[in-house]
Scaffold this motif. Structure first.
Motif, PDB file in Angstrom:
ATOM      1  N   LEU A  99       0.834  -1.210   0.000  1.00  0.00           N
ATOM      2  CA  LEU A  99       0.000   0.000   0.000  1.00  0.00           C
ATOM      3  C   LEU A  99       0.869   1.260   0.000  1.00  0.00           C
ATOM      4  CD1 LEU A  99      -2.786   1.387   0.279  1.00  0.00           C
ATOM      5  CD2 LEU A  99      -2.562   1.132   2.754  1.00  0.00           C
ATOM      6  N   ARG A 100       1.903   1.255   0.852  1.00  0.00           N
ATOM      7  CA  ARG A 100       2.802   2.416   0.933  1.00  0.00           C
ATOM      8  C   ARG A 100       3.447   2.679  -0.432  1.00  0.00           C
ATOM      9  NH1 ARG A 100       7.238   0.414   4.185  1.00  0.00           N
ATOM     10  NH2 ARG A 100       7.967  -0.118   2.121  1.00  0.00           N
ATOM     11  N   THR A 101       3.857   1.612  -1.096  1.00  0.00           N
ATOM     12  CA  THR A 101       4.520   1.735  -2.397  1.00  0.00           C
ATOM     13  C   THR A 101       3.532   2.207  -3.462  1.00  0.00           C
ATOM     14  OG1 THR A 101       5.922  -0.105  -1.696  1.00  0.00           O
ATOM     15  CG2 THR A 101       5.959   0.443  -4.039  1.00  0.00           C
ATOM     16  N   ALA A 102       2.319   1.678  -3.424  1.00  0.00           N
ATOM     17  CA  ALA A 102       1.309   2.038  -4.431  1.00  0.00           C
ATOM     18  C   ALA A 102       0.902   3.507  -4.294  1.00  0.00           C
ATOM     19  CB  ALA A 102       0.090   1.134  -4.290  1.00  0.00           C
ATOM     20  N   ALA A 138      -7.309  -3.893  -4.985  1.00  0.00           N
ATOM     21  CA  ALA A 138      -6.505  -4.404  -6.109  1.00  0.00           C
ATOM     22  C   ALA A 138      -5.303  -5.206  -5.592  1.00  0.00           C
ATOM     23  CB  ALA A 138      -6.037  -3.239  -6.980  1.00  0.00           C
ATOM     24  N   ILE A 139      -4.669  -4.720  -4.522  1.00  0.00           N
ATOM     25  CA  ILE A 139      -3.515  -5.447  -3.956  1.00  0.00           C
ATOM     26  C   ILE A 139      -3.971  -6.837  -3.481  1.00  0.00           C
ATOM     27  CG2 ILE A 139      -1.862  -5.508  -2.027  1.00  0.00           C
ATOM     28  CD1 ILE A 139      -1.750  -2.393  -2.238  1.00  0.00           C
ATOM     29  N   GLN A 140      -5.091  -6.849  -2.767  1.00  0.00           N
ATOM     30  CA  GLN A 140      -5.579  -8.136  -2.239  1.00  0.00           C
ATOM     31  C   GLN A 140      -5.919  -9.099  -3.373  1.00  0.00           C
ATOM     32  OE1 GLN A 140      -8.704  -9.658  -2.255  1.00  0.00           O
ATOM     33  NE2 GLN A 140      -8.552 -11.063  -0.533  1.00  0.00           N
ATOM     34  N   ARG A 141      -6.582  -8.583  -4.419  1.00  0.00           N
ATOM     35  CA  ARG A 141      -6.966  -9.448  -5.555  1.00  0.00           C
ATOM     36  C   ARG A 141      -5.702  -9.977  -6.255  1.00  0.00           C
ATOM     37  NH1 ARG A 141     -12.241 -11.006  -6.080  1.00  0.00           N
ATOM     38  NH2 ARG A 141     -11.876 -11.240  -8.309  1.00  0.00           N
TER      39      ARG A 141
END
Ligand SMILES: CC(=O)SCCNC(=O)CCNC(=O)[C@H](O)C(C)(C)COP(=O)(O)OP(=O)(O)OC[C@H]1O[C@@H](n2cnc3c(N)ncnc32)[C@H](O)[C@@H]1OP(=O)(O)O
Ligand SMILES: O=C([O-])CC(=O)C(=O)O
Length: 380
Positions: A99-102, A138-141
């Motif tokens: 999340l931090r990177t996104a 989106a990260i989780q998917r």
């Protein structure tokens, strides 16, 4: 050389600014936003309304809220480049790192990111509030090897998140329960992550830098990361009848119990009471889950042993059972905290930078004095 000065270790009790957003009375367990008790926000409002109220510094009227809601919906999509970047993240990435990177990458893609005028900070805040949800889903998917689900504009912020996460529309009840959980996490005064966001923006840095710093601060287990750790603890305990022994042993070993204790609350955190009531409601409806029963036993033991020292369950204690009931994996509990807190971070940065002063505290120097440089060949 030690200077004769007091140190406010951990900045405990230090007031560095004024704020009209959130009031906390830790002794009595009171929390208000714009003077309105958290219980009333949870009962009568929505995540969207509380977010806008904090940005405005007052309750919005119906038209303002409808416009804000439309703005959020119009901004839910994330750029294709960011989706590709999320798909390319290493498998098993820690969701808070992802999340931090996104969010940092989103800043790179935003042509307005370097603009720090109040208007730009506000516009970026709206996009960030809308898009955090899409990014986390989106990260989780992607991490589960599934297709990223595009946002829908006919669902509430909470309902759309659950839809993007699970690929199926939640029931009205589920969406509302998640909405309440978000409301309870939106803002909390000068907590470590909000303070971090303010510290970054006080250098006149941009919103994305401030939010990226805040996500990093929230990640730690002494702050937002505790909600995931509570679930780890519940799995370790295993069953309600083992809870008391487990807690007593941890306390005898001077280990900390996750999800209890707070820098400000020396009484029940009012958010944990609201979450407990909802967790109980869901648990009663679906047959009390083992997790809920373990939490009840842990709370009992913690209050018995630590209550007189002002250590009670905090917001992270019951949130995980609510999320688990909604089918969310524990690794996403802290990202969900960020999904809600983004509104508080943005509103706090906007409020602080309107009358900005560089944050730069001091430390008491305790090192050597009157030392001199020693050439390498003369050192021990
Ligand atoms: C959203 C949020 O950020 S809410 C907080 C989430 N964090 C957690 O749940 C992690 C567990 N809790 C903690 O570590 C702490 O309660 C904190 C860091 C949140 C706040 O505590 P602080 O104000 O820093 O108090 P501190 O850690 O100094 O504790 C004071 C005393 O209470 C004890 N104590 C505090 N929290 C706990 C706990 N969770 N379990 C056991 N003992 C505790 C400490 O061991 C210490 O005891 P001592 O005086 O004998 O050394
Ligand atoms: O206020 C704090 O220190 C931590 C907290 O409860 C929050 O950020 O919600």
């Amino acid at each position: 050389m030690t200077q004769n000065q007091d140190i406010a270790k951990g900045l405990e009790g230090v007031r560095f600014t004024e704020s009209k957003l959130t009031f906390i009375n830790g002794q009595e367990g009171i929390l208000t936003h714009l003077g309105i008790p958290i219980q009333e926000w949870a009962e009568s409002s929505t995540f969207e309304e509380l977010s806008l109220a904090l940005l405005l510094g007052r309750l919005p009227n119906a038209q303002e809220l409808a416009e804000f809601d439309a703005e959020l919906k119009a901004n839910r999509e994330i750029p294709a480049q960011l989706q590709d970047m999320i798909r390319g993240m290493p498998q098993g990435a820690v969701p808070m790192q992802a999340l931090r990177t996104a969010v940092s990458y989103l800043g790179l893609l935003d042509a307005q990111s370097e603009d720090i005028t109040p208007e730009a900070r506000r516009a970026i805040s709206v996009r960030l509030i809308a898009q955090m949800s899409t990014i986390i889903a989106a990260i989780q998917r992607a991490q589960s090897g599934k297709d990223i689900v595009a946002p829908r504009a006919d669902l509430t912020h909470a309902g759309n998140f659950l839809y993007m996460l699970n690929g199926t529309e939640p029931t009205t009840e589920q969406a509302r329960l998640f909405d309440i959980a978000l409301i309870l996490h939106v803002d909390h005064g000068m907590n470590a992550s909000t303070f971090t966001a303010i510290a970054t923006s006080s250098t006149l840095s941009d919103m994305y830098s401030a939010m990226t710093s805040a996500i990093g601060a929230l990640k730690g287990p002494l702050h937002g990361g505790a909600n995931e750790q509570v679930m780890v603890m519940l799995d370790e305990v295993g069953s309600p009848e083992k809870a008391a022994d487990y807690i007593n042993q941890k306390l005898d070993n001077k280990e900390k119990i996750m999800g209890v204790g707070h820098r400000v609350y020396k009484n029940f955190d009012p958010r944990s009471r609201v979450l407990r009531d909802y967790a109980a409601l869901v648990a009663d409806k679906e047959g009390k889950s083992t997790y809920y029963q373990i939490l009840e036993q842990i709370e009992k033991t913690v209050v018995e042993r630590l209550g007189d020292r002002g250590i009670y369950p905090n917001v992270d204690f019951y949130s995980g059972t609510v999320y688990t009931d909604l089918g969310i994996q524990k690794e996403y509990f802290t990202p969900i905290f960020a999904l809600a807190r983004i509104s508080g971070w943005c509103a706090s940065v906007i409020e602080y930078t309107a009358d900005n002063r560089l944050l730069r505290p001091s430390s008491v120097y305790t090192g050597e004095s009157d030392a001199h440089y020693v050439p390498m060949q003369d050192r021990q």
